[in-house]
Design a protein around this motif. Structure first.
Motif, PDB file in Angstrom:
ATOM      1  N   ALA A 148       0.792  -0.948  -0.062  1.00 34.35           N
ATOM      2  CA  ALA A 148      -0.129  -0.235  -0.179  1.00 34.35           C
ATOM      3  C   ALA A 148       0.574   1.564   0.287  1.00 34.35           C
ATOM      4  O   ALA A 148       1.489   1.887   1.128  1.00 34.35           O
ATOM      5  CB  ALA A 148      -1.247  -0.169   1.504  1.00 34.35           C
ATOM      6  N   PHE A 149       1.487   2.220  -1.084  1.00 32.45           N
ATOM      7  CA  PHE A 149       1.720   3.029  -1.113  1.00 32.45           C
ATOM      8  C   PHE A 149       1.295   3.950  -0.987  1.00 32.45           C
ATOM      9  O   PHE A 149       0.230   4.383  -1.248  1.00 32.45           O
ATOM     10  CB  PHE A 149       2.734   3.138  -2.537  1.00 32.45           C
ATOM     11  CG  PHE A 149       3.845   1.804  -2.856  1.00 32.45           C
ATOM     12  CD1 PHE A 149       5.145   2.206  -2.737  1.00 32.45           C
ATOM     13  CD2 PHE A 149       3.144   0.670  -3.887  1.00 32.45           C
ATOM     14  CE1 PHE A 149       5.642   1.223  -2.632  1.00 32.45           C
ATOM     15  CE2 PHE A 149       3.800   0.029  -3.898  1.00 32.45           C
ATOM     16  CZ  PHE A 149       5.351   0.317  -3.418  1.00 32.45           C
ATOM     17  N   VAL A 150       1.938   5.324  -0.337  1.00 31.40           N
ATOM     18  CA  VAL A 150       1.838   6.570  -0.502  1.00 31.40           C
ATOM     19  C   VAL A 150       2.335   7.643  -0.777  1.00 31.40           C
ATOM     20  O   VAL A 150       4.104   7.564  -1.185  1.00 31.40           O
ATOM     21  CB  VAL A 150       1.611   6.690   1.227  1.00 31.40           C
ATOM     22  CG1 VAL A 150       1.845   8.391   0.896  1.00 31.40           C
ATOM     23  CG2 VAL A 150       1.434   6.480   1.882  1.00 31.40           C
ATOM     24  N   GLY A 176       1.728  12.988   6.090  1.00 35.82           N
ATOM     25  CA  GLY A 176       3.637  13.704   5.768  1.00 35.82           C
ATOM     26  C   GLY A 176       3.940  13.708   7.106  1.00 35.82           C
ATOM     27  O   GLY A 176       4.850  14.223   6.676  1.00 35.82           O
ATOM     28  N   PHE A 177       3.709  13.166   7.758  1.00 32.15           N
ATOM     29  CA  PHE A 177       4.307  13.705   9.228  1.00 32.15           C
ATOM     30  C   PHE A 177       5.372  13.291   9.443  1.00 32.15           C
ATOM     31  O   PHE A 177       5.233  11.560   8.972  1.00 32.15           O
ATOM     32  CB  PHE A 177       2.907  12.971  10.717  1.00 32.15           C
ATOM     33  CG  PHE A 177       3.796  12.872  11.788  1.00 32.15           C
ATOM     34  CD1 PHE A 177       4.339  13.931  12.715  1.00 32.15           C
ATOM     35  CD2 PHE A 177       4.094  11.607  12.538  1.00 32.15           C
ATOM     36  CE1 PHE A 177       4.818  14.144  14.217  1.00 32.15           C
ATOM     37  CE2 PHE A 177       4.828  11.816  14.008  1.00 32.15           C
ATOM     38  CZ  PHE A 177       5.000  12.582  14.392  1.00 32.15           C
ATOM     39  N   LEU A 178       6.954  13.548   9.342  1.00 30.47           N
ATOM     40  CA  LEU A 178       8.211  13.088   9.906  1.00 30.47           C
ATOM     41  C   LEU A 178       8.519  11.765   7.916  1.00 30.47           C
ATOM     42  O   LEU A 178       9.152  11.238   8.734  1.00 30.47           O
ATOM     43  CB  LEU A 178       7.976  12.304  11.158  1.00 30.47           C
ATOM     44  CG  LEU A 178       8.169  13.117  11.633  1.00 30.47           C
ATOM     45  CD1 LEU A 178       8.631  12.681  13.394  1.00 30.47           C
ATOM     46  CD2 LEU A 178       9.221  14.178  11.514  1.00 30.47           C
ATOM     47  N   GLN A 206      10.536  10.014   2.206  1.00 29.58           N
ATOM     48  CA  GLN A 206      10.585  10.212   1.215  1.00 29.58           C
ATOM     49  C   GLN A 206       9.169   9.226   0.471  1.00 29.58           C
ATOM     50  O   GLN A 206       8.583   8.413   1.075  1.00 29.58           O
ATOM     51  CB  GLN A 206      12.215   9.115   1.002  1.00 29.58           C
ATOM     52  CG  GLN A 206      11.506   7.590   1.285  1.00 29.58           C
ATOM     53  CD  GLN A 206      12.129   6.396   0.057  1.00 29.58           C
ATOM     54  OE1 GLN A 206      13.313   6.438   0.459  1.00 29.58           O
ATOM     55  NE2 GLN A 206      12.015   5.976  -0.143  1.00 29.58           N
ATOM     56  N   TYR A 207       9.118  10.129  -0.773  1.00 25.60           N
ATOM     57  CA  TYR A 207       7.349   9.315  -1.221  1.00 25.60           C
ATOM     58  C   TYR A 207       8.085   9.437  -2.599  1.00 25.60           C
ATOM     59  O   TYR A 207       9.273   8.938  -3.844  1.00 25.60           O
ATOM     60  CB  TYR A 207       6.849  10.157  -1.576  1.00 25.60           C
ATOM     61  CG  TYR A 207       6.013  11.031  -0.429  1.00 25.60           C
ATOM     62  CD1 TYR A 207       5.317  10.804   0.263  1.00 25.60           C
ATOM     63  CD2 TYR A 207       6.629  12.166  -0.549  1.00 25.60           C
ATOM     64  CE1 TYR A 207       4.512  10.936   1.318  1.00 25.60           C
ATOM     65  CE2 TYR A 207       6.024  13.178   1.237  1.00 25.60           C
ATOM     66  CZ  TYR A 207       5.026  12.509   1.559  1.00 25.60           C
ATOM     67  OH  TYR A 207       4.408  13.036   3.266  1.00 25.60           O
ATOM     68  N   GLN A 211      12.544   3.317   3.887  1.00 25.11           N
ATOM     69  CA  GLN A 211      12.775   2.362   3.031  1.00 25.11           C
ATOM     70  C   GLN A 211      11.472   1.913   2.711  1.00 25.11           C
ATOM     71  O   GLN A 211      10.604   0.775   3.817  1.00 25.11           O
ATOM     72  CB  GLN A 211      13.530   1.061   3.489  1.00 25.11           C
ATOM     73  CG  GLN A 211      14.534   2.064   3.638  1.00 25.11           C
ATOM     74  CD  GLN A 211      15.715   2.731   1.834  1.00 25.11           C
ATOM     75  OE1 GLN A 211      15.403   1.491   1.041  1.00 25.11           O
ATOM     76  NE2 GLN A 211      15.894   3.860   2.319  1.00 25.11           N
ATOM     77  N   PRO A 212      10.470   1.677   1.832  1.00 23.66           N
ATOM     78  CA  PRO A 212       9.334   0.804   1.748  1.00 23.66           C
ATOM     79  C   PRO A 212       9.524  -0.548   2.170  1.00 23.66           C
ATOM     80  O   PRO A 212       8.434  -0.855   2.663  1.00 23.66           O
ATOM     81  CB  PRO A 212       8.827   0.847  -0.078  1.00 23.66           C
ATOM     82  CG  PRO A 212       9.929   2.342  -0.861  1.00 23.66           C
ATOM     83  CD  PRO A 212      10.725   2.418   0.174  1.00 23.66           C
ATOM     84  N   GLU A 213      10.367  -1.107   2.087  1.00 18.05           N
ATOM     85  CA  GLU A 213      11.123  -2.954   1.704  1.00 18.05           C
ATOM     86  C   GLU A 213      10.093  -2.413   3.877  1.00 18.05           C
ATOM     87  O   GLU A 213       9.933  -4.142   4.242  1.00 18.05           O
ATOM     88  CB  GLU A 213      12.090  -3.322   2.160  1.00 18.05           C
ATOM     89  CG  GLU A 213      12.501  -3.345   0.809  1.00 18.05           C
ATOM     90  CD  GLU A 213      12.499  -2.132  -0.644  1.00 18.05           C
ATOM     91  OE1 GLU A 213      12.472  -0.694   0.120  1.00 18.05           O
ATOM     92  OE2 GLU A 213      13.933  -2.534  -1.212  1.00 18.05           O
ATOM     93  N   ASP A 214      10.967  -1.354   4.700  1.00 16.53           N
ATOM     94  CA  ASP A 214      10.294  -1.779   5.722  1.00 16.53           C
ATOM     95  C   ASP A 214       9.510  -1.695   6.728  1.00 16.53           C
ATOM     96  O   ASP A 214       9.114  -1.164   7.547  1.00 16.53           O
ATOM     97  CB  ASP A 214      11.535  -1.223   6.687  1.00 16.53           C
ATOM     98  CG  ASP A 214      13.017  -1.595   6.485  1.00 16.53           C
ATOM     99  OD1 ASP A 214      12.581  -2.293   5.899  1.00 16.53           O
ATOM    100  OD2 ASP A 214      13.803   0.072   6.150  1.00 16.53           O
TER     101      ASP A 214
END
Ligand SMILES: NC(=O)c1ccc[n+]([C@@H]2O[C@H](COP(=O)([O-])OP(=O)(O)OC[C@H]3O[C@@H](n4cnc5c(N)ncnc54)[C@H](OP(=O)(O)O)[C@@H]3O)[C@@H](O)[C@H]2O)c1
Length: 331
Positions: free
Chosen positions: A7-9, A50-52, A55-56, A95-98
């Motif tokens: 689930a990406f932001v 957007g809190f802290l 990266q996107y 990192q997205p993987e995390d």
């Protein structure tokens, strides 16, 4: 071959986008988990706004429960197929993987523990972030410096006060302190006092009662007051917390939000849920304590749906009023 979805932001405030994603590779001290349940914390919708965010696009999520899919070269406590709960670290790494909100996520082995068979994933997933948040307040250098929990702790004559004992974080704080021999005095609304007792609190007071500061001071009595863990943390909570601290002649306060300016008799520090301070609890306590019943999977899960598509709705539920429950999505 296994494939991942997340689930990406994509940007601040954008709805979650479910899409294929890279399969995480474990670092030497990590495991990769095939998630079967994730829990939603207040920080998740806040990060989506957007809190802290580092990266996107990014993938959010702290709490996960599932099966070990891969292990790093240094990892000895886990093997492929083990049922685990864990605390993912995207908040630190970006990192997205995390992020937990994926089918497969990477987690440090030090923030994971075997979930005994008798617990469903949706039950176990309520614990990880709450435990680490309490662990910061209790074990991080310069904080409360409590003894670590164990299976055979004896009462030590010292007292911890937990404000907001029926919150997820408050329940974890009660359980860690009680299992280290501290007597815990908690606050909650009266409808949730039994939940605080089930977690191990000896006495529970309604935070709306006028007499609460005096009642708590009386309950502490001649025992040594070690500190107050404010699991609620918001500015209004200090209308009650400050008088309690004053009656107890001041002391250490661990707070789940930046505490702002407080009277000089309070030595307050902000707790943050992510760090290495919880490693001994994860490694030596959680699994054995779940097996023996010393650690309970509390509060109960409120399952909002199944699949990554349900996360957006789960964010909305989490942004509403939640009492004595943890918002969970099964995967
Ligand atoms: N700094 C960090 O790393 C970190 C990590 C996790 C959470 N947090 C923060 O810690 C807080 C607790 O999180 P959580 O997930 O444990 O919350 P939660 O489980 O959703 O807590 C809900 C409970 O909080 C109590 N509550 C709500 N408003 C209150 C008030 N004004 N005064 C006293 N009690 C109140 C209610 O108890 P009753 O129904 O019994 O009244 C409710 O059951 C949140 O503010 C969260 O943002 C911070």
């Amino acid at each position: 071959m296994a494939s991942n979805k997340s689930a990406f932001v994509d940007d601040k405030g954008k709805p979650l986008r479910i899409a294929d994603s890279a399969m995480p590779k474990p670092g030497a001290d990590d495991i990769v988990v095939r998630n079967h349940a994730v829990a939603i914390n207040t920080i998740d919708p806040a990060q989506a706004d957007g809190f802290l965010i580092k990266q996107y696009p990014t993938v959010l999520g702290h709490d996960l429960a599932g099966e070990v899919f891969d292990v790093g070269s240094n990892v000895k406590r886990f093997k492929k197929g083990d049922r685990v709960i864990g605390h993912a670290r995207q908040f630190l790494t970006g990192q997205p993987e995390d992020g937990a909100f994926s089918l497969y996520s990477r987690v440090p082995a030090g923030n994971a523990a075997i979930l005994p068979d008798r617990f469903e994933y949706k039950q176990g997933v309520v614990l990880p972030l709450a435990i680490d948040t309490a662990a910061c307040g209790f074990y991080e250098e310069g904080y409360m410096q409590l003894e670590l929990p164990s299976l055979d702790a004896k009462p030590n004559g010292r007292v911890v006060v937990v404000y907001g004992g029926s919150s997820s974080v408050g329940i974890a704080a009660i359980q860690l302190a009680v299992n280290a021999g501290y007597r815990v005095i908690a606050t909650s609304s009266s409808k949730n006092s039994n939940l605080c007792r089930e977690a191990g609190a000896s006495e529970v007071f309604d935070y709306k009662a006028e007499s609460i500061a005096g009642d708590i001071a009386k309950a502490v009595g001649d025992d040594q007051f070690v500190g107050l863990f404010n699991a609620i943390g918001i500015p209004e909570s200090f209308d009650v917390v400050n008088p309690i601290m004053e009656k107890l002649n001041g002391g250490f306060l661990a707070n789940t939000k930046p505490p702002g300016k407080l009277p000089s008799f309070i030595d307050a520090k902000f707790v943050l849920c992510i760090g290495d301070f919880g490693f001994p609890v994860w490694e030596n306590f959680i699994t054995k304590a779940l097996e023996s019943g010393k650690l309970k999977c509390l509060p109960e899960p409120k399952v909002v749906g199944k699949g990554l598509d349900s996360l957006q709705e789960a964010f909305e539920v989490r942004n509403g009023e939640v009492s004595a429950q943890k918002v969970v999505v099964e995967l």
